[in-house]
Design an enzyme around this catalytic site. Structure first.
Site, PDB file in Angstrom:
ATOM      1  N   PRO A   1       2.989  -4.976  13.692  1.00  0.00           N
ATOM      2  CA  PRO A   1       2.084  -5.945  13.044  1.00  0.00           C
ATOM      3  C   PRO A   1       1.671  -5.438  11.658  1.00  0.00           C
ATOM      4  O   PRO A   1       1.365  -4.268  11.493  1.00  0.00           O
ATOM      5  CB  PRO A   1       0.878  -5.974  13.992  1.00  0.00           C
ATOM      6  CG  PRO A   1       1.386  -5.465  15.295  1.00  0.00           C
ATOM      7  CD  PRO A   1       2.488  -4.509  14.973  1.00  0.00           C
ATOM      8  N   GLU A   2       1.714  -6.334  10.674  1.00  0.00           N
ATOM      9  CA  GLU A   2       1.349  -5.986   9.297  1.00  0.00           C
ATOM     10  C   GLU A   2       0.040  -6.700   8.955  1.00  0.00           C
ATOM     11  O   GLU A   2      -0.597  -7.290   9.823  1.00  0.00           O
ATOM     12  CB  GLU A   2       2.488  -6.392   8.353  1.00  0.00           C
ATOM     13  CG  GLU A   2       3.818  -5.773   8.758  1.00  0.00           C
ATOM     14  CD  GLU A   2       4.982  -6.191   7.862  1.00  0.00           C
ATOM     15  OE1 GLU A   2       4.765  -6.399   6.652  1.00  0.00           O
ATOM     16  OE2 GLU A   2       6.103  -6.307   8.372  1.00  0.00           O
TER      17      GLU A   2
END
Ligand SMILES: [Zn+2]
Length: 267
Positions: A2-3
């Site tokens: 996840p960014e």
């Protein structure tokens, strides 16, 4: 992993769900995911109320009425908000139980993710670079790029230089800016640096608009998928045609990560 858009989507949802809730218990069958130790972590959070959920880089910060703790989702972490009688979630190795019967379940298949109190964190939060969509400016961005001859994509993903950019959004931002991922960062002119800065903001805003990318593990807090994966520009699209020119998208390894680009558009 996840960014920024995925972690920020989760943060916004958690703000609505758990602010004001009091933690009454912590259950875990993988105590190593609690830092510095399960006992110390529990001591720091039990009986505390969640005041705010914030974010720094890819970490979620749970501000309590006294102190705080953070969650790093790493590659396969998911946070779910459930009621205590809801069906079990796969790989839910840590569960924070709230007074009103809600639970925050930390599902982590690969076990690299963790919850850490402020003591276990030391000074790591201050070591991250500026935040896109916040204190990263076009001036700061250019000064970061001009100081290194490393490939621009590697620099974008260096969390100590700039926070929150991972492989998906680095690839797509470089495509929008028409910059080849292997270009040495210090070879970019001020004009191209500004275009890339704007492209990063654009891909992050798109990622947020679609609730993140669920091409791999990421899910939102009630188990829904994001949909940015339906709008990938080059990321993961090896052999498919570029939306702009029709050329086949290519893949190379750069810094050990799959790197996707259009050989015609990105020079
Ligand atoms: Zn193209």
């Amino acid at each position: 992993m996840p960014e920024l858009p995925e972690v920020e989507t989760i943060r916004r949802q958690l703000e609505k769900e758990i602010v004001g809730e009091t933690i009454v218990a912590v259950w875990s069958d993988r105590p190593k995911m609690l830092r510095p130790s399960a006992e110390r972590f529990l001591k720091g959070v039990k009986g505390r109320k969640v005041r705010e959920v914030s974010r720094r880089a890819k970490l979620l910060i749970f501000e309590l009425d006294e102190g705080y703790f953070v969650c790093h989702l790493r590659l396969s972490g998911r946070l779910f908000v459930r009621q205590k009688d809801d069906e079990a979630d796969d790989y839910a190795h840590v569960i924070l139980k709230f007074k009103g019967g809600q639970e925050l379940r930390f599902s982590e298949m690969r076990l690299f993710g963790y919850l850490a109190d402020q003591e276990a964190l030391g000074g790591i939060l201050s070591k991250y670079g500026p935040e896109p969509l916040d204190d990263l400016t076009a001036d700061k961005f250019y000064s970061i790029l001009r100081k290194t001859s490393r490939p621009v994509k590697i620099v974008l993903m260096d969390q100590h230089k700039i926070a929150g950019i991972g492989n998906i959004y680095a690839n797509d931002a470089l495509f929008l800016a028409k910059i080849h991922p292997q270009t040495p960062a210090d070879k970019l002119t001020r004009g191209r640096s500004d275009i890339l800065f704007t492209a990063i903001e654009q891909v992050f805003k798109e990622g947020l608009k679609y609730g993140g990318a669920s091409d791999q593990w990421y899910l939102q807090v009630h188990g829904e998928e994001g949909s940015y994966q339906d709008y990938f520009k080059v990321y993961g699209r090896t052999g498919q045609r570029c939306d702009v020119c029709g050329t086949e998208i290519e893949r190379v390894a750069l810094g050990g990560r799959g790197t996707f680009f259009c050989p015609e558009c990105q020079k």
